[in-house]
Motif scaffolding. Structure first.
Motif, mmCIF file in Angstrom:
data_model
loop_
_atom_site.group_PDB
_atom_site.id
_atom_site.type_symbol
_atom_site.label_atom_id
_atom_site.label_comp_id
_atom_site.label_asym_id
_atom_site.label_seq_id
_atom_site.Cartn_x
_atom_site.Cartn_y
_atom_site.Cartn_z
ATOM 1 N N ASN A 22 -26.901 81.939 53.870
ATOM 2 C CA ASN A 22 -26.918 80.603 53.245
ATOM 3 C C ASN A 22 -25.519 80.072 52.948
ATOM 4 O O ASN A 22 -25.372 78.995 52.359
ATOM 5 C CB ASN A 22 -27.754 80.620 51.958
ATOM 6 C CG ASN A 22 -27.112 81.456 50.849
ATOM 7 O OD1 ASN A 22 -26.150 82.191 51.088
ATOM 8 N ND2 ASN A 22 -27.652 81.348 49.652
ATOM 9 N N GLY A 23 -24.465 80.805 53.314
ATOM 10 C CA GLY A 23 -23.114 80.331 53.086
ATOM 11 C C GLY A 23 -22.673 80.360 51.638
ATOM 12 O O GLY A 23 -21.680 79.722 51.276
ATOM 13 N N ARG A 24 -23.334 81.127 50.792
ATOM 14 C CA ARG A 24 -23.007 81.184 49.368
ATOM 15 C C ARG A 24 -22.133 82.389 49.018
ATOM 16 O O ARG A 24 -21.300 82.327 48.106
ATOM 17 C CB ARG A 24 -24.314 81.225 48.554
ATOM 18 C CG ARG A 24 -24.205 81.627 47.081
ATOM 19 C CD ARG A 24 -23.252 80.799 46.265
ATOM 20 N NE ARG A 24 -23.442 79.367 46.404
ATOM 21 C CZ ARG A 24 -22.654 78.461 45.847
ATOM 22 N NH1 ARG A 24 -21.601 78.844 45.141
ATOM 23 N NH2 ARG A 24 -22.885 77.175 46.017
ATOM 24 N N VAL A 25 -22.298 83.500 49.728
ATOM 25 C CA VAL A 25 -21.633 84.755 49.379
ATOM 26 C C VAL A 25 -20.842 85.255 50.578
ATOM 27 O O VAL A 25 -21.250 85.069 51.730
ATOM 28 C CB VAL A 25 -22.662 85.814 48.938
ATOM 29 C CG1 VAL A 25 -21.990 87.131 48.575
ATOM 30 C CG2 VAL A 25 -23.483 85.298 47.756
ATOM 31 N N ILE A 26 -19.715 85.894 50.314
ATOM 32 C CA ILE A 26 -18.896 86.498 51.356
ATOM 33 C C ILE A 26 -18.804 87.996 51.100
ATOM 34 O O ILE A 26 -18.536 88.434 49.984
ATOM 35 C CB ILE A 26 -17.488 85.882 51.374
ATOM 36 C CG1 ILE A 26 -17.558 84.423 51.819
ATOM 37 C CG2 ILE A 26 -16.557 86.675 52.296
ATOM 38 C CD1 ILE A 26 -16.250 83.669 51.685
ATOM 39 N N MET A 27 -19.052 88.778 52.139
ATOM 40 C CA MET A 27 -18.864 90.224 52.079
ATOM 41 C C MET A 27 -17.620 90.571 52.894
ATOM 42 O O MET A 27 -17.307 89.902 53.875
ATOM 43 C CB MET A 27 -20.103 90.950 52.622
ATOM 44 C CG MET A 27 -20.276 92.378 52.138
ATOM 45 S SD MET A 27 -21.851 93.145 52.674
ATOM 46 C CE MET A 27 -23.038 92.212 51.686
#
Length: 442
Positions: A394-399
């Motif tokens: 969803n483009g909210r979190v980056i790992m």
């Protein structure tokens, strides 16, 4: 069995993204996500009711994963069950909104689990306590008991979507490079797991070095760099049956840093030939490679825009590693990074509005984001070595990968919200690097 007011769906086929339900006064219960400090929304969730005697354990397990998914975002805070005033003896018990208002709950999740015909069946409802209304329709999902975690993630995705207005990301997986052995002689193998670290499976052995796996847009395939022939080569794997094949090579070259096109029909990659490294594209079934850049510089780490029309990549054509954007068919690129330091490993957001990257400056590494024209650069992390961002569906979190210093240091996986909040380590069995996030599972 179909129940009144509850929509039935299969966990293997259902898409559960829903818009925020409107409360009675016309305003939806929602979390307003900004770059500032966010006060987590307090929710209450009694452990899901076991409607059949053999569903007690799975009801508790599903409830635990849903709680973990929601609170793990940093956007939600659970009100402890010992603070609940109203108790639910059945799924259809009428909600006493005053009891939930009294403990400052803003949302209430009620659910039940049963075993029917060899399948685990979960149903749930979401209530806006302030408006005294149910948010959307209740839903019912069914899957094999072994897929109970996916059922839980599906429920959490729906709740997250209804409250935030964004798509969820819990029912997804990540592939990564699992590392073992001393720092100067690491053994590496491909692995895959749920986004939260559960259900780890190893896809290759440690007989050869593997790097930089990337998912196809439908999540069915992985493409990565392997050294099994002694030189970097591109290999493609079917995730379902773990079959793999080396892609055709041009004699006398080295190929690496591959990525699928959004439509899955071609592969974008770097090829070193005669001491020069440029970007190329090749059909997924082979064919003559098409050269996209022609520069004496090193051009690598390409990433498509979601619509497949553009490519972002790193190049040292200006003298240091910087980020450039060009048409997917090639042509003159435009530089977009102009801050101090060196930029690398750019990745286009699934939303199409941002590019994540690695930045090295003043002896520190950072994960950052910028608009696709290079504006509004923001650094989200800082450490001895942070690198290789990958986006949640969803483009909210980056790992990303974080490496610790020293002879005994190791690589681990971390995640951070694009606002820079909620930095946390992702659990893995051992050292891990080169992470890539899948799309939502189908």
């Amino acid at each position: 069995m179909m129940l009144a007011g509850v929509a039935a769906a299969s966990v293997m086929t259902a898409g559960l993204v829903a818009a925020p339900a409107m409360a009675q006064d016309g305003e939806p219960l929602h979390v307003e996500i900004t770059d500032g400090v966010i006060e987590p929304l307090p929710f209450a969730m009694p452990t899901f009711i076991a409607e059949t005697g053999d569903a007690s354990k799975i009801a508790q397990d599903i409830s635990s994963v849903i709680r973990s998914d929601l609170t793990g975002t940093g956007l939600f805070r659970e009100i402890p069950q010992n603070a609940h005033i109203q108790r639910f003896s059945s799924f259809g018990t009428q909600v006493n909104y005053a009891d939930w208002t009294a403990i400052n709950a803003q949302a209430l999740i009620v659910g039940a689990v049963s075993m029917q015909g060899g399948k685990a069946v979960v149903k749930f409802r979401l209530f806006d306590i302030y408006s005294g209304a149910e948010m959307g329709e209740g839903q019912q999902l069914a899957a094999s008991p072994q897929s109970w975690r996916r059922l839980a993630h599906k429920v959490a995705d729906t709740i997250y979507s209804r409250i935030t207005g964004e798509g969820g990301y819990f029912d997804s997986r990540v592939a990564f490079v699992s590392e073992s052995g001393p720092k100067n002689a690491r053994q590496k193998r491909l692995a895959i797991m749920d986004y939260d670290g559960a259900n780890v499976n190893y896809l290759t052995d440690s007989s050869t070095i593997v790097l930089a796996p990337r998912f196809s847009a439908d999540g069915s395939k992985l493409i990565y760099t392997t050294f099994e022939t002694g030189f970097p080569r591109i290999k493609m794997m079917n995730v379902g049956n773990v079959s793999s094949q080396l892609l055709p090579e041009t004699p006398g070259t080295m190929t690496f840093s591959p990525r699928f096109s959004p439509d899955g029909g071609s592969i974008l990659y770097s090829m070193e030939q005669g001491g020069n490294t440029d970007l190329y594209r090749m059909g997924i079934n082979g064919g003559a490679p098409q050269r996209l850049t022609n520069s004496p510089a090193i051009e690598t780490a390409p990433s498509y825009s979601p619509d497949g029309s553009k490519i972002v990549f790193e190049s040292d054509r200006s003298g240091t590693q910087q980020l450039y954007v060009m048409s997917a068919s090639g042509g003159e690129p435009t530089r977009i990074s102009f801050g101090e330091g060196r930029y690398s490993t750019p990745v286009w957001s699934p939303r199409g509005d941002m590019i994540a990257f690695t930045k090295q400056h003043a002896g520190r590494f950072h994960i950052g984001v910028m608009r696709t024209d290079g504006s509004e650069e923001r650094l989200l992390t800082a450490s001895f070595l942070d690198e290789g961002p990958t986006w949640s569906p969803n483009g909210r979190v980056i790992m990303f990968t974080r490496e610790s210093p020293g002879a005994n240091g190791g690589a681990s996986l971390w995640s951070v919200d694009i606002s820079g909040r909620n930095l946390k380590q992702v659990p893995t069995p051992g050292a891990a690097s080169d992470v890539t996030w899948s799309p939502l599972l189908q």
